[in-house]
Every structure is written in C-alpha cells, then in structure tokens.
Design an enzyme around this catalytic site. Structure first.
Site, PDB file in Angstrom:
ATOM      1  CE  LYS A  96      -4.007  -2.118   2.330  1.00 27.98           C
ATOM      2  NZ  LYS A  96      -4.961  -1.955   3.461  1.00 27.98           N
TER       3      LYS A  96
ATOM      4  CE1 TYR B   6      -9.531  -2.967   0.603  1.00 30.18           C
ATOM      5  CE2 TYR B   6      -8.551  -1.132  -0.579  1.00 30.18           C
ATOM      6  CZ  TYR B   6      -8.420  -2.241   0.245  1.00 30.18           C
ATOM      7  OH  TYR B   6      -7.180  -2.627   0.708  1.00 30.18           O
TER       8      TYR B   6
ATOM      9  CG  ASN C  14      -3.707  -2.118   6.970  1.00 32.65           C
ATOM     10  OD1 ASN C  14      -3.597  -1.773   5.797  1.00 32.65           O
ATOM     11  ND2 ASN C  14      -4.742  -2.808   7.432  1.00 32.65           N
TER      12      ASN C  14
ATOM     13  CG  HIS D  10      -5.492  -6.369  -0.187  1.00 37.35           C
ATOM     14  ND1 HIS D  10      -6.702  -6.387   0.458  1.00 37.35           N
ATOM     15  CD2 HIS D  10      -5.568  -7.299  -1.185  1.00 37.35           C
ATOM     16  CE1 HIS D  10      -7.485  -7.290  -0.136  1.00 37.35           C
ATOM     17  NE2 HIS D  10      -6.823  -7.844  -1.136  1.00 37.35           N
TER      18      HIS D  10
ATOM     19  CD  GLU E  26      -9.010  -9.183  -3.556  1.00 34.34           C
ATOM     20  OE1 GLU E  26      -9.840  -8.884  -2.694  1.00 34.34           O
ATOM     21  OE2 GLU E  26      -7.870  -9.637  -3.274  1.00 34.34           O
TER      22      GLU E  26
HETATM   23  P1  GDP Z   1      -7.914  -6.750   5.702  1.00 31.98           P
HETATM   24  O1  GDP Z   1      -8.500  -7.869   4.890  1.00 31.98           O
HETATM   25  O2  GDP Z   1      -7.078  -7.223   6.868  1.00 31.98           O
HETATM   26  O3  GDP Z   1      -7.141  -5.732   4.871  1.00 31.98           O
HETATM   27  O4  GDP Z   1      -9.126  -5.944   6.370  1.00 31.98           O
HETATM   28  P2  GDP Z   1     -10.608  -5.577   5.889  1.00 31.98           P
HETATM   29  O5  GDP Z   1     -10.975  -6.291   4.633  1.00 31.98           O
HETATM   30  O6  GDP Z   1     -11.495  -5.703   7.087  1.00 31.98           O
HETATM   31  O7  GDP Z   1     -10.501  -4.005   5.577  1.00 31.98           O
HETATM   32  C1  GDP Z   1      -9.909  -3.539   4.391  1.00 31.98           C
HETATM   33  C2  GDP Z   1      -9.031  -2.350   4.699  1.00 31.98           C
HETATM   34  O8  GDP Z   1      -9.836  -1.278   5.122  1.00 31.98           O
HETATM   35  C3  GDP Z   1      -8.030  -2.574   5.844  1.00 31.98           C
HETATM   36  O9  GDP Z   1      -6.825  -3.191   5.440  1.00 31.98           O
HETATM   37  C4  GDP Z   1      -7.780  -1.151   6.314  1.00 31.98           C
HETATM   38  O10 GDP Z   1      -6.793  -0.505   5.525  1.00 31.98           O
HETATM   39  C5  GDP Z   1      -9.125  -0.490   6.069  1.00 31.98           C
HETATM   40  N1  GDP Z   1      -9.882  -0.440   7.321  1.00 31.98           N
HETATM   41  C6  GDP Z   1     -10.538  -1.458   7.937  1.00 31.98           C
HETATM   42  N2  GDP Z   1     -11.103  -1.029   9.086  1.00 31.98           N
HETATM   43  C7  GDP Z   1     -10.802   0.302   9.172  1.00 31.98           C
HETATM   44  C8  GDP Z   1     -11.106   1.322  10.125  1.00 31.98           C
HETATM   45  O11 GDP Z   1     -11.777   1.096  11.134  1.00 31.98           O
HETATM   46  N3  GDP Z   1     -10.615   2.572   9.871  1.00 31.98           N
HETATM   47  C9  GDP Z   1      -9.875   2.859   8.740  1.00 31.98           C
HETATM   48  N4  GDP Z   1      -9.423   4.101   8.556  1.00 31.98           N
HETATM   49  N5  GDP Z   1      -9.563   1.914   7.834  1.00 31.98           N
HETATM   50  C10 GDP Z   1     -10.022   0.672   8.053  1.00 31.98           C
END
Ligand code: GDP
Length: 139
Positions: free
Chosen positions: A10, A50, A113, A116, A127
């Site tokens: 990222k 997303y 973070n 992905h 994807e």
């Molecule tokens: P992943 O599969 O571990 O990447 O997590 P998810 O699919 O739940 O979420 C996708 C991405 O959305 C995450 O990697 C974060 O970058 C972002 N994200 C998820 N939860 C939050 C949140 O509460 N706040 C913010 N700012 N970003 C979030």
C-alpha cells in the site's frame, strides 16, 4: 495445494521505500512473486476493489489513502498461499498483529497498514483479474 493470492503493497509502504523489505518477508515465507507492477491506483480502481466496504464509515478515507501514492500490486503463488499470506501479514489493526508479521513490523495504523491480501479463493481470483491479464502472470 498450490494456489495464488493477490497482494498490494500500500501507499504507506511505497512512500517509506519498503517494497524490498516486505518482499523479503514474503519470499522468506516460501511464497513466490509470480507477477508484480508498481501503479498509481485510480479512484475507479480503488472504489471497485473495495466495493464490499462501500457502506462502511471508513470507505472514503480508504479510497483516499489507496490513491494517495503508488502501490505495488502482486500475485503470490505457493502452498496454501491465501492463508499463508494472511498469516504473515498479521491482523488488520497493527496494534493486534503478532510479532514478526508485516503489519507488526511496518504498519503505521489500521488505515495505513502496509499490505492487502485476498481472504478467499473466490476473492483472489476476482482481485487478480482486476489488475493482471493471464499473460502477465509467469509462475
Ligand atoms: P484486511 O482484509 O485485513 O485488509 O481488512 P478488511 O478487509 O477488514 O478491511 C480492508 C481495509 O480497510 C483494511 O486493510 C484497512 O486498511 C481499512 N480499514 C478497515 N477497518 C478500518 C477502520 O476502522 N478505519 C480505517 N481508517 N480503515 C479501516
């Protein structure tokens, strides 16, 4: 079973010049980078990618973040690649990520973070197809 997963390094990672450091963790875990390119994600790409999160309160911020700087998109191949990559990525929130994981080592926050990784075979397929034609994947 040999499988493929989709990975993104990222913007927070490319901005800090961490492509090689993260790729080293990926390769050390036994995953093979069978496709890779550095791109600037468009807003349309990010919104499509997303789409599953479009009703979430952080969607706007997520799209902004993903389009703020270049990303490196990748296809990783290996034994149980989807679960293995999720394991070495660590928890979504770096504060909860296990020692030695990419997010524990490098992530700045839940929004920044670093990586992905696909969460299931069906999503991996969709994807990968969004960013790579078959001819660009060389296993
Ligand atoms: P992943 O599969 O571990 O990447 O997590 P998810 O699919 O739940 O979420 C996708 C991405 O959305 C995450 O990697 C974060 O970058 C972002 N994200 C998820 N939860 C939050 C949140 O509460 N706040 C913010 N700012 N970003 C979030």
């Amino acid at each position: 079973m040999t499988e493929r997963t989709f990975s993104i390094l990222k913007p927070d990672a490319t901005e800090r010049n961490l492509t090689g450091a993260i790729n080293a963790v990926i390769e050390k875990a036994g995953l093979r980078i069978v496709a890779q390119k550095r791109i600037k994600m468009s807003r349309t790409d990010a919104e499509q990618f997303y789409g599953v999160h479009k009703e979430r309160p952080f969607f706007g911020e997520l799209v902004e973040t993903m389009t703020s700087a270049p990303v490196v998109v990748q296809v990783l191949e290996g034994e149980g690649a989807i679960a293995k990559y999720r394991e070495i990525m660590g928890a979504t929130n770096p504060a909860q990520a296990a020692d030695g994981t990419i997010r524990k080592l490098y992530a700045k926050s839940i929004g920044e973070n670093s990586v992905h990784g696909s969460d299931a075979p069906e999503t991996a397929k969709v994807e990968i197809a969004q960013f790579f034609p078959d001819a660009e994947i060389v296993g």
